[in-house]
Enzyme design. Structure first.
Site, PDB file in Angstrom:
ATOM      1  N   ASP A 406      56.612  25.684 -25.712  1.00  0.00           N
ATOM      2  CA  ASP A 406      55.974  26.563 -26.698  1.00  0.00           C
ATOM      3  C   ASP A 406      55.681  27.906 -26.021  1.00  0.00           C
ATOM      4  OD1 ASP A 406      54.637  27.371 -29.017  1.00  0.00           O
ATOM      5  OD2 ASP A 406      52.755  26.392 -28.465  1.00  0.00           O
ATOM      6  N   GLU A 409      58.241  33.052 -25.991  1.00  0.00           N
ATOM      7  CA  GLU A 409      58.887  34.300 -26.460  1.00  0.00           C
ATOM      8  C   GLU A 409      58.974  35.331 -25.330  1.00  0.00           C
ATOM      9  OE1 GLU A 409      56.392  32.683 -28.065  1.00  0.00           O
ATOM     10  OE2 GLU A 409      57.818  31.685 -29.380  1.00  0.00           O
ATOM     11  N   ASP A 483      55.027  28.250 -36.368  1.00  0.00           N
ATOM     12  CA  ASP A 483      53.775  28.076 -37.114  1.00  0.00           C
ATOM     13  C   ASP A 483      53.907  28.390 -38.601  1.00  0.00           C
ATOM     14  OD1 ASP A 483      52.714  27.345 -34.733  1.00  0.00           O
ATOM     15  OD2 ASP A 483      51.713  29.255 -34.340  1.00  0.00           O
TER      16      ASP A 483
HETATM   17  O1  MIG Z   1      48.920  28.152 -31.830  1.00  0.00           O
HETATM   18  O2  MIG Z   1      49.799  24.539 -28.496  1.00  0.00           O
HETATM   19  O3  MIG Z   1      53.597  26.818 -32.510  1.00  0.00           O
HETATM   20  O4  MIG Z   1      52.962  24.096 -32.624  1.00  0.00           O
HETATM   21  O5  MIG Z   1      50.418  23.318 -31.731  1.00  0.00           O
HETATM   22  C1  MIG Z   1      48.951  28.376 -30.522  1.00  0.00           C
HETATM   23  C2  MIG Z   1      49.127  24.878 -29.655  1.00  0.00           C
HETATM   24  C3  MIG Z   1      49.922  27.631 -29.629  1.00  0.00           C
HETATM   25  C4  MIG Z   1      51.681  27.219 -31.154  1.00  0.00           C
HETATM   26  C5  MIG Z   1      52.697  26.224 -31.612  1.00  0.00           C
HETATM   27  C6  MIG Z   1      52.006  25.027 -32.201  1.00  0.00           C
HETATM   28  C7  MIG Z   1      51.088  24.418 -31.171  1.00  0.00           C
HETATM   29  C8  MIG Z   1      50.065  25.451 -30.706  1.00  0.00           C
HETATM   30  N1  MIG Z   1      50.761  26.639 -30.202  1.00  0.00           N
END
Ligand code: MIG
Length: 754
Positions: A406, A409, A483
């Site tokens: 995650d 980017e 998200d």
């Molecule tokens: O929202 O790790 O897209 O699936 O649960 C902040 C926490 C960071 C974004 C991800 C989401 C995940 C969340 N992350």
């Protein structure tokens, strides 16, 4: 925030642009080395060559000597041996089999034709640039020709009339049609003229790129904010063929381990061992199939990757081993940010060995993410990839076989949402700025994760799931669409997004079922689970502070229907797994837009709310609350209603009824579907039976691919690929390739509709 009020459209807000375009001019010199043309222009340099009879590469650098370098996206781009070259005073020509490329010398122009049909032709300006190093190309495109692909984008399926830009961005909200830049950048478009030609345009440039199908009437523009205009142009038979050729360059989706295709349950976060065990237990109690549970950021000690929190997860190994014994895999999240903490070994090693992203003077870049100030591995270096990969033994020795990446980017909590553009990345000696490398960061991280897991887990296919990526990401990771929210509109939008990802080479993708942010309702969970069961990747996930959305949290009826669809996923799994085998071979995606299978039928061009699973199953979900009817388009042929067995003749729309416990699903007449017996997850042995859908005009046929579900032995012949043909009289002919013993109960063929 003023920019969200009418202030945003004050008359004085229109910026004056100082965009003076300079054209590349004429061809000044040409060199042919037997494979590749290299030449100089009035401004800049170019190269052109053919990869085969469908694909050409065409690169122009306005400022430097152009080279054959490309990004990590490209795996294969060798020139076709035996290309013929010819030159006159005004033109240069390359020919290979049915393909012919003509370069006009003054001004520079490029025309590509196949079997005498022109399929790509630069317009004016062919190539131009500005003083900010932006480089662009314009080419002819019929005004109303639909455009597909372009990766993970919001909006409907056909991107014609839009201006698409690519810059990997962490967008928590909103995701709507105005939100063009999301987590993935795949600068690849398919321009399709139904009944005429299909052309693929891949701009392999990792700077922010632009595909403009909006500004000009009969032209299209592609542009990049730096570097060279490096394009691969595919002259194809149709859309499927374009994707085949594109994945021949960028790679196909490798066959995933079967457990990654089952049902996955997640939550940000299951916060303790007890909670994780309770979730697993509930699946057991309610007898709902489950293949995988996720650990989101709360499992870590202070959000330090490669650690477990000692209070919340004191016996992580024991937890994972117990779950594994019940057939449940555990996938932890791993973000790129490494906490700046001199007592944390990962941080120390990274600093000591020079593995983090730095400024040009060697000082480390720090940005704020979950753990506080953090350093970001420079995944562009192979030594960083190896180091990072090896760190995964921390998880794999505890029984983990999959990783969730995650925030890659990379997302940073600041104004620009990402790293300073002046940070440098080191591609083993070739330094590039973050401005150039930004869109590649997630791709390199996926590579490090995937290859790391391969090294940690002998002869085991790993599962990796990524949020960010670039063209070629399919070689390493499945993609989830980030998200989204528990909104009906987001359920609807996920369909064209996933179909376009498929047309962009990414076969293994899915959206958070039930929606990530905001609160899911029981009806939305039902309708979303019905869709998820037919998409390549099937995971329910939701944000902290939102209402829980596991199958049992609403009422009896919701539980019953959600469970029915999770089970149905396992029923279809032999068919789905066979499609994943096909995609590894050919690049043709698992979930397909209707236009992909019926490219000459103009009525399919804009269908965003129906999809095909393979070529034989069509799904037409209900996408609005309270709805129990919808219009469904049936392409040519005869279709069977999966539930009732009734037949519908194609070529028109029909109103279909679907009560809450039903998603409209149709099977093409002439299909033989391999279906699996009920199982608790993919670790149980599943029997396969066959259902043939009678066709009075043709034999019925189908295919089943099987192997051991997890290892690479299939690559050494340990697989079973069974072709099944059923004659109208019910005679079954089976032919099998491979050394694996099939689970098929051959005698058991049921014919529907005869
Ligand atoms: O929202 O790790 O897209 O699936 O649960 C902040 C926490 C960071 C974004 C991800 C989401 C995940 C969340 N992350």
């Amino acid at each position: 925030m003023l920019e969200h009020t009418s202030y945003a459209i004050l008359p004085s807000n229109i910026e004056e642009t100082d965009e003076t375009l300079h054209e590349a001019g004429a061809v000044e010199s040409v060199k042919w080395d037997g494979d590749v043309i290299e030449g100089t222009l009035t401004e800049g340099t170019f190269l052109v060559y053919l990869l085969d009879e469908k694909t050409l590469r065409f690169s122009v650098h306005p400022f430097e000597k152009v080279s054959r370098n490309r990004t990590l996206a490209v795996e294969n781009d060798e020139p076709a041996p035996g290309t013929e070259f010819s030159e006159t005073a005004t033109h240069i020509c390359l020919r290979y089999k049915g393909m012919k490329v003509t370069i006009g010398k003054d001004p520079f122009s490029l025309t590509a034709e196949r079997h005498g049909e022109t399929m790509f032709k630069t317009s004016e300006p062919a190539i131009a640039f500005d003083k900010h190093k932006r480089v662009l190309c314009t080419f002819e495109k019929e005004f109303d020709a639909p455009v597909y692909g372009l990766g993970e984008k919001s909006g409907f399926i056909n991107k014609n009339g839009e201006n698409i830009t690519n810059w990997n961005t962490d967008v928590f909200a909103p995701h709507n049609k105005d939100t063009v830049e999301l987590y993935q950048s795949i600068p690849f478009a398919i321009i399709h003229e139904p009944g005429k030609t299909t052309t693929g345009v891949f701009l392999d440039n990792s700077h922010r790129t632009e595909f403009d199908m909006q500004t000009f009437r009969n032209r299209m523009k592609i542009a990049a904010e730096g570097g060279k205009l490096n394009t691969y142009i595919i002259l194809a038979e149709d859309i499927k063929d374009t994707v085949r050729a594109y994945t021949a360059i960028t790679g196909t989706t490798p066959l995933p381990p079967r457990w990654s295709l089952g049902y996955h349950q997640s939550r940000y976060s299951y916060r303790s061992e007890e909670e994780v065990r309770a979730v697993a237990e509930a699946f057991d109690t309610y007898d709902i199939p489950l293949d995988c549970l996720f650990l989101d950021i709360h499992y870590m000690d202070d959000y330090k990757v490669f650690t477990f929190d000692k209070d919340r997860f004191p016996h992580a190994s024991g937890l994972i081993k117990d779950l594994n014994q019940q057939g449940i895999d555990v996938v932890p999240i791993v973000d790129p940010g490494v906490k700046k903490d001199v007592e944390y070994p990962v941080y120390r090693d990274g600093v000591e060995q020079g593995l983090f992203s730095t400024y040009i003077d060697g000082s480390i870049y720090y940005g704020e993410v979950w753990p506080g100030l953090s350093a970001f591995p420079d995944f562009f270096q192979s030594k960083t990839q190896k180091w990072w990969g090896h760190l995964h033994t921390f998880y794999t020795e505890k029984g983990v076989r999959g990783i969730w990446n995650d925030m890659n980017e990379p997302s940073v909590f600041n104004e620009t949402k990402t790293m300073d553009l002046e940070v440098m990345h080191n591609q083993d000696g070739n330094l590039i700025s973050h401005r150039e490398g930004h869109n590649l960061y997630g791709l390199y991280m996926s590579k490090a994760t995937y290859e790391g897991l391969q090294a940690c887990l002998p002869n085991t296919r790993p599962f990796s799931l990524t949020r960010a990526g670039y063209a070629g990401v399919q070689r390493y990771s499945a993609v989830w669409t980030g998200d989204n929210r528990s909104h009906w509109e987001h359920l609807e939008m996920s369909l064209p997004m996933i179909m376009n990802l498929g047309m962009s080479g990414v076969a293994f993708s899915g959206a958070d079922v039930g929606g990530f942010a905001s609160d899911c309702s029981s009806e939305l969970l039902v309708r979303w689970t019905q869709v998820g069961a037919f998409l390549p990747y099937f995971r329910n996930h939701s944000v902290q502070d939102s209402i829980y959305q596991e199958p049992w949290v609403f009422d009896e009826q919701t539980l019953r229907i959600v469970k029915k669809y999770i089970q149905l996923r396992y029923t279809f799994l032999p068919y789905v797994y066979t499609l994943f085998h096909e995609t590894e071979q050919s690049g043709v995606p698992v979930v397909r837009s209707l236009v992909m299978e019926y490219p000459d039928d103009r009525k399919t061009m804009d269908i965003s709310d129906q999809f095909l699973l393979g070529k034989d199953i069509m799904v037409a979900p209900l996408l609005r609350p309270g709805q129990t009817h919808r219009a469904v388009y049936f392409p040519e042929g005869t279709w069977y209603d999966w539930w009732s067995g009734e037949t519908i003749e194609g070529g028109h729309y029909q109103l279909v009824h679907a009560a809450l416990d039903t998603i409209p699903v149709f099977v093409r007449a002439g299909t033989v579907l391999p279906l699996g017996s009920d199982v608790r997850n993919t670790k149980e042995n599943q029997h396969v039976r066959l259902i043939a859908f009678y066709d009075n005009e043709r034999q019925m046929s189908g295919r089943l691919y099987e192997d051991d579900h997890i290892s690479y032995n299939y690559r050494a012949g340990e697989y079973a690929l069974t072709d099944i043909v059923v004659s109208p009289d019910g005679d079954v002919t089976i032919s099998k390739q491979g050394n694996f013993e099939s689970n098929l109960v051959e005698s058991d063929v049921k014919i529907i509709g005869k």
